[in-house]
Each structure stands twice: as structure tokens, then as C-alpha cells.
Design an enzyme around this catalytic site. Structure first.
Site, PDB file in Angstrom:
ATOM      1  CG  ASP A  82      -1.913   0.959   1.246  1.00  0.00           C
ATOM      2  OD1 ASP A  82      -2.845   0.986   0.171  1.00  0.00           O
ATOM      3  OD2 ASP A  82      -2.057   2.455   1.568  1.00  0.00           O
ATOM      4  CD  GLU A 115      -2.123   2.576  -3.795  1.00  0.00           C
ATOM      5  OE1 GLU A 115      -2.606   2.786  -4.050  1.00  0.00           O
ATOM      6  OE2 GLU A 115      -2.108   2.360  -2.470  1.00  0.00           O
TER       7      GLU A 115
HETATM    8  C1  GLC Z   1      -4.147   2.599  -1.324  1.00  0.00           C
HETATM    9  C2  GLC Z   1      -5.351   1.947  -0.865  1.00  0.00           C
HETATM   10  C3  GLC Z   1      -6.076   2.986  -0.412  1.00  0.00           C
HETATM   11  C4  GLC Z   1      -6.599   3.410   0.869  1.00  0.00           C
HETATM   12  C5  GLC Z   1      -5.066   4.127   0.841  1.00  0.00           C
HETATM   13  C6  GLC Z   1      -5.134   4.367   2.762  1.00  0.00           C
HETATM   14  O1  GLC Z   1      -4.137   3.755  -1.914  1.00  0.00           O
HETATM   15  O2  GLC Z   1      -5.105   1.423  -2.154  1.00  0.00           O
HETATM   16  O3  GLC Z   1      -8.099   1.995  -0.904  1.00  0.00           O
HETATM   17  O4  GLC Z   1      -7.620   4.299   1.519  1.00  0.00           O
HETATM   18  O5  GLC Z   1      -3.923   3.953   0.554  1.00  0.00           O
HETATM   19  O6  GLC Z   1      -4.454   3.007   2.972  1.00  0.00           O
END
Ligand code: GLC
Ligand code: CA
Length: 555
Positions: A213, A278
Site C-alpha cells: 500500500d 502501489e
Molecule cells: C491505498 C489504498 C486505498 C487506501 C489508501 C490508504 O491507496 O489502495 O484504498 O485508502 O492507500 O491506505
């Protein structure tokens, strides 16, 4: 003897790239949002036993790897992306035994499973945070979070100051995302050790890796320098700067690139493990997270630049060419068109199932790892819900007129794309027996559901299944290099590329137009491995592709 040795050596040579590359370089990923997948105990909320009961669906589709959004202990203020204990399961989703069983059941089917690691921040309810507040300021070296007397100008990723005042400790703490998600302080070695041990904890339980994340905000500038001004209001997939500042000191810091390598080394203690980052940033930033030349960082990173794709051959040609240029040899891109944060892909296709088939055909045949969000295989659509009723904290944070967001082709309310999976045409689409599902089921579930689509040979779901079958049986599609067909040899709005591996070749043709197109190939392709439409024909070197259709052909 010499003869045997020769045979042995020949065999060894044949075990070329494919067998040497880690499994996750040629896998296919199915993303499950546990809360919305299947409710096994009738409380209206999807759960781990529900995932287990529906594993056969994913297997029968032909996906190899499952990524589950978080189901760890959490107050659910951001539905699991706010964790209060990394080593236990939220009771509404199940128990540790259920998690262990999930891993085993996935492995029994010859599949893989990756968990979602939220390393950047915890919930404000995590005992570590409470402890930082209790101890108060003084011994900053022991802090688990990032505390300051005076805030910098840093904006959070969701807008507004990232600094939140804590009245008890009388200091500001930093939160990259939402105010209740305080960022961990990785400059404290104890924090880093604890988090790496959390990773080991799950690897010991058998998970095949992690989705990471918002991995690119793990480190912030050590000197707390202010971000410079920038004339840019909205952050984008390839440039995280926005809210009128350049994210120079808050995102994509050199220490985060180095941390990717440390994390990879920890995973290597357990064999080949997938790390899927991500990251928002351009391709150069993505490659830094992958370990640049050495490729010893994250094995995969989402290529988010395609999230706002255009349904045009030229768009995809340019996209694939750019990605191919930057991700060569051992660098494998990740093709992704939607997830639990962004609009469902079919929305960008005006909910057209035929176009959706083409999108899947491209995603599953291009060189790279496809990552598909649950429900995309049946063409699930976005719901439309009032921002003021949202469970998602994001829309509640803003006071922006909806039409302005609509004009961007986006939504702030992630509830709309997290509606329950549509299994059949019974009440609640067969997702739950509860009258109150955590989010309402989409109105179109009577026609858009797995059971109905399974029975319909021409359905989107059967198309996805058939394409995956071809991919899983074809080495060129799994391991092969990609060569784009020159625009000049193709009719307008048609995309074509070949995949080649060990002398075996396939040709993929995609017709994005509303007209029948004739393509003259340089070779005589004989068999059709997959056809979106039965009107697609091969005769010698001439290939006919029906409107909004495509084919996979072999020599
Ligand atoms: C990422 C996740 C999202 C979440 C954020 C904070 O972007 O995909 O769903 O709200 O991080 O953890
Ligand atoms: Ca449940």
C-alpha cells in the site's frame, strides 16, 4: 556417455528465460475486496470463509494469483487500510485459523495468494500510537510516529495539511493519507525491524508475497524541508504532485527506493515472493522502486498510467510501446485498469460488454502481469450513490460539487465501485442472505452475474475464461517477447502485436473500430486460438476482424 551429456545440456538450454524468471513475472492476478466478495455467515459483510467458498470461481476462470485487500484487525475507518494489529484478523472477517486455511486452500488448487501490507501507516487506534501519545515528547528517538512542534507545508495525498495536532501530546503528527492514518517513523530502527518481522510473520504462514500500500511515501525528507510551489491542482497517476505544491520532499524519496531492496532481501529469505508496489509516479520512479539496473527491489509495480485509458488502437499502441521501451528483459510491467479505489473499467467503455472483451483480450495477451479487480470478469458496473451518505471517508472530506468530479470521469466515493460481487439472480445477487448488506447490491444483478454468464456462450465471463485458457496453455503468451506491428501495415484503429518464445509465435489483432477490417499479414497464420467474434476469419495471409472484435492467431 557423451551422447547423454549432450542431451542433458540441450535440455538445460531449453530451460531458458521462462524457467529462470520468478513465477510472479508470468502470473495473472485476481484482486479480491474481502468485504464485498462473499458473505458466509449472513451478517451482510464478506469474509474469509466466503473467499474460501468461492476460490473455485477464480480457479475456473484461470487466474493463478489472488491478492486480498486487508482483513487485519482494524476500526475499519478506511475499511482495513487502517490497521490496529498486523498479526490478527478482524473478527468480522474471521480468525487466524481462517487466514491459515485460506492460504492452504489456495495452495491446494495450485494457486498463489498475496496479502495487502499497509506499511506506511497504522490506524490511530494502534497501541503503538497510543504509546507515543502516552510517553509524550522528549525521547524522539523512541517515537514510532513522526512528531513535530511546528508543521511543514506538506500536503497529504488527499489534500489539506498532512499534519494533525494531537492535543494530549501537544505536537503534530504526520499522516500522508487521512488524518486517522498516522505515518510510521521508519527512521527509528525499531519500527523498521518490527515491520520487517511482520512481513516475516506472514511469510512463515505461507503467503506468496504482498501488495504494498502507498509504498512511495514510506520515507519523508529527514530535514523536513518545505515542498516548493507548483502550478498543479490535482495529483495524477504519473505525477503525484498536486494541491499547488511539488511533492519533492514527501514522495519517492531515495530512502524509500533503498527500503524496497531491504524488503526484497527479507522476502528472499523465504524463496521467490511477489512484491507488488502501489506507487504513483512516472516510469523512471517505478523503475527505481524495482531496483533500477539491478532489479533487486520490488518485483512488480502497478503501471497506473493506463487507469484512464482511451478505447483507441493508437492509445494502446503508444502505451505498450512506451512500456516496452522502459521495461525490458527482467523488468515486467503490471497492466491494471481498475481497483478498489478507481472507477470500474467498463464505465470508461460506456458499460459496453463487447468493448470490455477487447480490453480483457489486450490485458491478457500483452507482455506483462495482468491484475484484474473482482467483478470485472462479468462487467460489473459502478453504482451511483449520494456523497453525503458515503461510508468511504474520502467524499466526506471534500465539499466539491459532484458535477465537477463527473466532468473528470472520476468519482470520489469509492463505495460506488465496491458493491457486492454478483453471483446469481437470487436476492442480493447471492452475495449474502442478510437483508442488510454492507453496501447495496447493484440493480443490474439479475442479468450481470456469474451464473447467468456461465450459461451464455457469448458472455464476457466466458470470453475471459477462454482467453485465460489460451494464455495458460501457450508459452509465447506467458513468456514471449512482444513485437508491435507497424501502424502502416494495419488498417485504421486496429492494433496488432506478436508474442514470440522459443521459436513459437502468436499474433494478436484487436479492432477498436465499428467497421470490419481486413489485415494482410506477412505470414500465413493458420489457426485461430481465440476469436472474440465467430465472424473473424483467416484465409492465407488475409485476416478478417469483425467490428469491436479481436483474435489470437498462430502459425
Ligand atoms: C491505498 C489504498 C486505498 C487506501 C489508501 C490508504 O491507496 O489502495 O484504498 O485508502 O492507500 O491506505
Ligand atoms: Ca460475513
Amino acid at each position: 556417455m557423451a551422447k547423454y551429456l549432450l542431451t542433458f545440456l540441450t535440455l538445460l538450454c531449453m530451460l531458458s528465460n521462462a524457467q529462470q524468471s520468478p513465477w510472479y513475472h508470468h502470473t495473472t492476478i485476481y484482486q479480491i475486496y474481502p468485504r464485498s466478495f462473499y458473505d458466509s455467515n449472513g451478517d451482510g459483510i464478506g469474509d474469509i470463509q466466503g473467499i474460501i467458498q468461492k476460490l473455485d470461481h477464480v480457479q475456473q476462470l484461470g487466474y493463478e494469483t489472488i491478492w486480498c485487500s486487508p482483513f487485519f484487525k482494524s476500526p475499519q475507518a478506511d475499511f482495513g487500510y487502517d490497521i490496529s494489529d498486523y498479526q490478527s484478523i478482524a473478527p468480522e472477517y474471521g480468525t487466524m485459523t481462517d487466514a491459515q486455511q485460506l492460504i492452504e486452500e489456495v495452495h491446494k488448487r495450485g494457486m498463489k495468494i498475496v496479502f495487502d501490507m499497509v506499511m506506511n501507516h497504522t490506524s490511530i487506534e494502534h497501541p503503538w500510537f497510543k504509546e507515543d501519545v502516552r510517553r509524550g515528547k522528549g525521547d524522539s528517538a523512541a517515537d514510532y510516529y513522526i512528531w513535530r512542534d511546528k508543521p511543514t507545508n506538506w500536503k497529504s495525498m488527499t489534500g489539506g495539511s498532512g499534519w494533525q495536532y494531537n492535543t494530549e501530546r501537544k505536537q503534530y503528527f504526520y499522516a500522508s493519507f487521512l488524518p486517522f492514518q498516522p505515518d510510521l517513523n521508519y527512521r527509528n530502527p525499531a519500527v523498521k525491524d518490527t515491520m520487517l518481522n511482520t512481513v516475516r510473520f506472514w511469510l512463515k504462514k505461507g503467503v506468496d508475497g504482498f501488495r504494498l500500500d502507498i509504498f512511495n511515501v514510506i520515507y519523508k525528507d529527514a530535514q523536513f524541508r518545505d515542498n516548493p510551489f507548483m502550478m498543479k491542482a490535482v495529483p495524477s497517476e504519473t505525477d503525484p504532485s498536486g494541491f499547488f505544491q511539488k511533492a519533492l520532499y514527501t514522495i519517492n524519496q531515495p530512502e524509500s527506493f533503498a527500503f524496497a531492496k531491504e524488503l526484497r532481501a527479507v522476502c528472499n529469505e523465504f524463496g521467490d515472493k511477489m512484491l507488488l508496489g502501489e506507487v504513483s509516479g512516472n516510469r523512471a520512479a517505478i523503475k527505481k522502486f524495482m531496483g533500477d539496473d539491478k532489479n533487486d527491489g520490488l518485483g512488480l509495480v502497478f503501471n497506473f498510467e493506463m487507469l484512464r485509458f482511451k478505447f483507441k488502437a493508437n492509445y494502446f499502441r503508444e502505451l505498450i510501446e512506451n512500456i516496452e521501451k522502459d521495461f525490458q528483459d527482467s523488468f515486467v510491467p503490471t497492466y491494471v485498469f481498475s481497483n478498489h479505489d478507481r472507477r470500474r473499467s467498463i464505465r470508461r467503455l460506456n458499460n459496453d460488454m463487447q468493448k470490455a472483451k477487447l480490453l480483457h483480450l489486450m490485458q491478457l495477451t500483452v507482455r506483462g502481469v495482468p491484475c484484474m479487480y473482482y467483478g470485472e470478469e462479468i462487467g460489473m458496473t459502478d453504482a451511483r450513490m449520494k456523497y453525503k451518505d458515503a461510508l468511504d471517508p474520502i467524499p466526506r472530506k471534500y465539499n466539491i460539487p459532484r458535477f465537477l468530479v463527473d466532468m473528470q470521469g472520476e468519482t470520489l466515493n469509492r463505495d460506488e465501485l465496491r458493491t457486492p460481487m454478483q453471483w446469481n439472480d437470487t436476492a442480493n445477487a447471492g452475495f449474502s442472505i442478510s437483508a442488510n448488506t454492507w453496501l447495496p447490491v447493484n440493480a443490474n444483478y439479475r442479468t450481470v452475474n456469474t451464473e447467468t454468464e456461465l450459461a451464455d456462450v457469448g458472455s464476457l465471463m466466458n470470453a475471459v475464461k477462454a482467453i485465460l485458457k489460451v494464455r495458460n496453455e501457450n508459452e509465447a503468451l506467458q513468456y514471449g517477447s512482444l513485437k508491435m506491428l507497424d501502424k502502416k501495415v494495419l488498417p485504421k484503429n486496429v492494433l496488432g502485436y506478436t508474442r514470440e518464445y522459443n521459436g513459437k509465435e502468436v499474433l494478436v489483432l484487436l479492432n477498436y473500430s465499428n467497421k470490419t477490417k481486413h489485415i494482410v499479414a506477412d505470414k500465413a497464420y493458420k489457426s485461430i486460438l481465440y476469436n472474440v467474434s465467430s465472424a473473424n476469419k483467416v484465409g492465407g495471409k488475409t485476416i478478417t476482424i469483425a467490428p469491436l472484435s479481436g483474435s489470437i492467431l498462430s502459425l
